[in-house]
Design a protein around this motif. Structure first.
Motif, PDB file in Angstrom:
ATOM      1  N   ASN A 195       0.818  -1.216   0.000  1.00  6.33           N
ATOM      2  CA  ASN A 195       0.000   0.000   0.000  1.00  6.33           C
ATOM      3  C   ASN A 195       0.849   1.262   0.000  1.00  6.33           C
ATOM      4  OD1 ASN A 195      -2.368  -1.571   0.104  1.00  6.33           O
ATOM      5  ND2 ASN A 195      -2.221  -1.698   2.339  1.00  6.33           N
ATOM      6  N   ASP A 196       2.039   1.164  -0.605  1.00  9.30           N
ATOM      7  CA  ASP A 196       2.927   2.327  -0.768  1.00  9.30           C
ATOM      8  C   ASP A 196       3.253   3.009   0.562  1.00  9.30           C
ATOM      9  OD1 ASP A 196       3.015   1.907  -3.467  1.00  9.30           O
ATOM     10  OD2 ASP A 196       1.360   3.278  -3.912  1.00  9.30           O
ATOM     11  N   LEU A 197       3.601   2.224   1.556  1.00 13.14           N
ATOM     12  CA  LEU A 197       4.010   2.778   2.857  1.00 13.14           C
ATOM     13  C   LEU A 197       5.522   2.972   2.834  1.00 13.14           C
ATOM     14  CD1 LEU A 197       1.869   0.496   5.204  1.00 13.14           C
ATOM     15  CD2 LEU A 197       1.276   2.726   4.231  1.00 13.14           C
ATOM     16  N   PRO A 198       6.015   4.207   2.952  1.00 10.76           N
ATOM     17  CA  PRO A 198       7.466   4.459   2.844  1.00 10.76           C
ATOM     18  C   PRO A 198       8.233   3.859   4.018  1.00 10.76           C
ATOM     19  CG  PRO A 198       6.190   6.481   2.535  1.00 10.76           C
ATOM     20  CD  PRO A 198       5.246   5.469   3.083  1.00 10.76           C
ATOM     21  N   VAL A 199       9.308   3.149   3.699  1.00 17.15           N
ATOM     22  CA  VAL A 199      10.156   2.566   4.744  1.00 17.15           C
ATOM     23  C   VAL A 199      11.606   3.034   4.628  1.00 17.15           C
ATOM     24  CG1 VAL A 199       8.737   0.515   5.109  1.00 17.15           C
ATOM     25  CG2 VAL A 199      10.472   0.514   3.304  1.00 17.15           C
ATOM     26  N   LEU A 200      11.976   3.638   3.501  1.00 17.61           N
ATOM     27  CA  LEU A 200      13.305   4.220   3.324  1.00 17.61           C
ATOM     28  C   LEU A 200      13.121   5.559   2.619  1.00 17.61           C
ATOM     29  CD1 LEU A 200      16.386   4.134   3.462  1.00 17.61           C
ATOM     30  CD2 LEU A 200      16.403   2.792   1.357  1.00 17.61           C
ATOM     31  N   ILE A 201      13.438   6.645   3.343  1.00 17.63           N
ATOM     32  CA  ILE A 201      13.206   7.987   2.818  1.00 17.63           C
ATOM     33  C   ILE A 201      14.464   8.812   2.998  1.00 17.63           C
ATOM     34  CG2 ILE A 201      10.705   7.932   3.236  1.00 17.63           C
ATOM     35  CD1 ILE A 201      11.174   9.477   5.817  1.00 17.63           C
ATOM     36  N   GLU A 202      14.566   9.879   2.223  1.00 15.85           N
ATOM     37  CA  GLU A 202      15.725  10.768   2.333  1.00 15.85           C
ATOM     38  C   GLU A 202      15.302  12.192   1.979  1.00 15.85           C
ATOM     39  OE1 GLU A 202      17.587  10.082  -2.152  1.00 15.85           O
ATOM     40  OE2 GLU A 202      18.549   9.125  -0.421  1.00 15.85           O
ATOM     41  N   ARG A 203      16.060  13.158   2.480  1.00 12.47           N
ATOM     42  CA  ARG A 203      15.804  14.560   2.190  1.00 12.47           C
ATOM     43  C   ARG A 203      17.108  15.341   2.307  1.00 12.47           C
ATOM     44  NH1 ARG A 203      13.107  18.284   6.690  1.00 12.47           N
ATOM     45  NH2 ARG A 203      14.328  19.742   5.437  1.00 12.47           N
ATOM     46  N   ASP A 204      17.151  16.455   1.572  1.00  9.93           N
ATOM     47  CA  ASP A 204      18.286  17.369   1.684  1.00  9.93           C
ATOM     48  C   ASP A 204      18.094  18.252   2.911  1.00  9.93           C
ATOM     49  OD1 ASP A 204      19.382  16.364  -0.637  1.00  9.93           O
ATOM     50  OD2 ASP A 204      18.347  17.822  -1.916  1.00  9.93           O
ATOM     51  N   GLY A 206      20.308  21.536   4.292  1.00 10.64           N
ATOM     52  CA  GLY A 206      21.491  22.362   4.111  1.00 10.64           C
ATOM     53  C   GLY A 206      22.343  21.805   2.986  1.00 10.64           C
ATOM     54  N   SER A 207      23.623  21.595   3.278  1.00 10.02           N
ATOM     55  CA  SER A 207      24.530  21.025   2.284  1.00 10.02           C
ATOM     56  C   SER A 207      24.614  19.510   2.379  1.00 10.02           C
ATOM     57  CB  SER A 207      25.939  21.614   2.462  1.00 10.02           C
ATOM     58  OG  SER A 207      25.925  23.015   2.299  1.00 10.02           O
ATOM     59  N   GLY A 208      23.877  18.896   3.319  1.00  7.29           N
ATOM     60  CA  GLY A 208      23.948  17.457   3.498  1.00  7.29           C
ATOM     61  C   GLY A 208      22.609  16.774   3.294  1.00  7.29           C
ATOM     62  N   GLN A 209      22.499  15.563   3.809  1.00 10.82           N
ATOM     63  CA  GLN A 209      21.295  14.760   3.648  1.00 10.82           C
ATOM     64  C   GLN A 209      20.979  14.022   4.941  1.00 10.82           C
ATOM     65  OE1 GLN A 209      21.884  12.214   0.157  1.00 10.82           O
ATOM     66  NE2 GLN A 209      20.156  13.240  -0.821  1.00 10.82           N
ATOM     67  N   ILE A 210      19.661  13.796   5.146  1.00 16.66           N
ATOM     68  CA  ILE A 210      19.174  12.948   6.238  1.00 16.66           C
ATOM     69  C   ILE A 210      18.454  11.770   5.601  1.00 16.66           C
ATOM     70  CG2 ILE A 210      17.664  12.781   8.243  1.00 16.66           C
ATOM     71  CD1 ILE A 210      18.022  15.757   8.691  1.00 16.66           C
ATOM     72  N   ILE A 211      18.825  10.556   6.008  1.00 19.31           N
ATOM     73  CA  ILE A 211      18.232   9.331   5.480  1.00 19.31           C
ATOM     74  C   ILE A 211      17.650   8.550   6.651  1.00 19.31           C
ATOM     75  CG2 ILE A 211      18.651   7.188   4.232  1.00 19.31           C
ATOM     76  CD1 ILE A 211      20.981   8.571   2.847  1.00 19.31           C
ATOM     77  N   LEU A 212      16.391   8.124   6.504  1.00 22.72           N
ATOM     78  CA  LEU A 212      15.718   7.310   7.513  1.00 22.72           C
ATOM     79  C   LEU A 212      15.416   5.950   6.922  1.00 22.72           C
ATOM     80  CD1 LEU A 212      13.187   9.879   9.046  1.00 22.72           C
ATOM     81  CD2 LEU A 212      15.471   9.307   9.855  1.00 22.72           C
ATOM     82  N   CYS A 213      15.875   4.903   7.595  1.00 20.06           N
ATOM     83  CA  CYS A 213      15.652   3.521   7.174  1.00 20.06           C
ATOM     84  C   CYS A 213      14.996   2.790   8.336  1.00 20.06           C
ATOM     85  CB  CYS A 213      16.972   2.860   6.780  1.00 20.06           C
ATOM     86  SG  CYS A 213      16.817   1.135   6.285  1.00 20.06           S
ATOM     87  N   SER A 214      13.791   2.284   8.119  1.00 22.54           N
ATOM     88  CA  SER A 214      13.080   1.663   9.237  1.00 22.54           C
ATOM     89  C   SER A 214      13.622   0.276   9.586  1.00 22.54           C
ATOM     90  CB  SER A 214      11.585   1.571   8.913  1.00 22.54           C
ATOM     91  OG  SER A 214      11.373   0.633   7.872  1.00 22.54           O
ATOM     92  N   ASP A 215      14.380  -0.356   8.693  1.00 23.08           N
ATOM     93  CA  ASP A 215      14.879  -1.709   8.932  1.00 23.08           C
ATOM     94  C   ASP A 215      16.373  -1.666   9.257  1.00 23.08           C
ATOM     95  OD1 ASP A 215      15.240  -4.388   9.124  1.00 23.08           O
ATOM     96  OD2 ASP A 215      14.786  -4.859   7.038  1.00 23.08           O
ATOM     97  N   PRO A 216      16.786  -2.153  10.461  1.00 18.75           N
ATOM     98  CA  PRO A 216      18.219  -2.175  10.786  1.00 18.75           C
ATOM     99  C   PRO A 216      18.946  -3.391  10.237  1.00 18.75           C
ATOM    100  CG  PRO A 216      16.980  -2.976  12.660  1.00 18.75           C
ATOM    101  CD  PRO A 216      15.962  -2.642  11.590  1.00 18.75           C
TER     102      PRO A 216
END
Length: 385
Positions: A195-204, A206-216
């Motif tokens: 059902n298109d539930l995001p589990v790996l997302i990223e965003r800019d 500043g000059s870097g990035q933040i990445i969220l991964c729900s699975d370790p």
């Protein structure tokens, strides 16, 4: 014999210390004393294999100090693995350090711990008003998908790739029910489950990035052995020149102290040398290595004084404090106080008559020995004449 006993004692102490160190080394090499997904942990639930693999390719380190000591983020990836979703709340100074790291060109990768249903918020040492929710700050919300169960065990989901990136797997086995919802406009979904539930997302940021991964799981030692996803790991780490594994959020912190300074400046050899010198000093004071000269031994024997018995000392004490003509009187007085109560009246009268008869004589004719013998005969006789 004394020297041999000392050597054996030192050897036993050294063997005991060596055994204790070996036991601790075996336990820490297994790594099960560390939390899940710690880079110190070598079992399937740790991430030590990933740490050592990256260390062979890039400058890799662990962050175990205060957040104020977090280095500049330019060209650096910070791996924040195995975080509890309920603990994505930071004090203001820590959140500012993270955002400064990312804004300066760093890459922050946060993976969450495996959960299949929501749990209550754990107790925190800081008051609630001092903590800032990362979701509110960065624009996301953590939720839990309903995964099917089989024999009381949750089934794994299948994550589907949204980007047209051939370096990434088209599908992945996803070992978590957590997904991200209410995403801000800056977020981009990389993988989704049913059902298109995001589990790996990223965003800019500043000059870097933040990445969220729900699975370790992709970062774990087990995954690198059984289901290694090189393309996914390469995408998560990015084009960085150095890697940092954060351990502070797992409770692994370096407390500054003497042992920390010794390790930091590699003074292990100096410490061992000081301990060895201390043992030599104790041994030196406990036993002579060189016997004394013969002249010293003979002089010591000549200066030695023969010892006397305790009875001889008591006699000398009496001679110094009691005069000869007072000796029998003092003895009779002490005898009357201690033992005269057990003697019959007739014997006491006989003894007193002997004492009175002796006192009538001139001082030069009195004989303490004669009085002592007379009293002894009266006390030892069975009948009184």
């Amino acid at each position: 014999m004394k020297r041999s006993a000392l050597i054996l004692s030192l050897a036993a102490i050294a063997g005991f210390i060596f055994g204790i160190v070996q036991l601790f080394n075996l336990r820490f090499e297994a790594g099960d004393v560390y939390p899940k997904y710690s880079s110190f942990r070598a079992d399937p639930l740790g991430s030590k294999a990933l740490y050592e693999s990256l260390e062979s390719l890039l400058p890799t380190s662990r962050h175990v100090e205060r957040w104020s000591r977090l280095p500049d983020g330019r060209g650096t990836t910070l791996l924040y693995l195995g975080a509890d979703p309920e603990e994505l709340r930071f004090p203001r100074h820590q959140l500012q350090s993270l955002e400064t790291f990312v804004s300066s060109g760093g890459r922050l990768v946060i993976s969450l711990v495996t959960q299949y249903k929501k749990r209550g918020a754990p107790p925190t040492a800081q008051p609630e008003e001092k903590l800032i929710e990362a979701g509110e700050r960065w624009g996301f919300e953590v939720k839990h998908a309903r995964l099917p169960k089989e024999e009381e065990r949750y089934q794994h989901a299948t994550a589907r790739r949204l980007e047209n990136d051939p370096s990434l797997p088209v599908e992945l086995v996803w070992h978590n029910a957590i997904y991200f919802d209410d995403l801000g406009a800056d977020w981009k979904s990389v993988y989704v489950i049913s059902n298109d539930l995001p589990v790996l997302i990223e965003r800019d940021f500043g000059s870097g990035q933040i990445i969220l991964c729900s699975d370790p799981y992709p970062f774990s030692n087990e995954a690198l052995l059984a289901e290694r996803q090189v393309g996914l790991l390469s995408r998560l780490i990015g084009p960085s020149h150095s890697i940092i594994f954060d351990e502070t959020h797992l409770g692994v912190r370096e407390e500054p102290g003497l042992a920390t300074l010794l390790r930091r400046y590699r003074l292990h050899g100096l410490t061992v040398a000081l301990l060895f010198l201390a043992l030599l000093l104790i041994w030196k004071n406990a036993d002579r290595f060189i016997p004394p000269p013969i002249e010293t031994q003979s002089n010591a024997r000549a200066a030695a004084v023969a010892g006397k018995s305790s009875g001889f000392g008591f006699v000398n004490l009496l001679r110094r404090n009691i005069a000869r003509n007072e000796l029998i009187g003092v003895c009779i007085d002490q005898w009357k106080r201690s033992s005269a109560k057990r003697v019959s009246r007739q014997r006491l009268e006989r003894i007193q008559s002997v004492i009175d008869g002796e006192n009538k004589l001139p001082a030069g004719q009195r004989d303490p020995v004669r009085i002592y013998r007379s009293i002894s005969e009266i006390l030892s006789s069975r009948s009184i004449s």
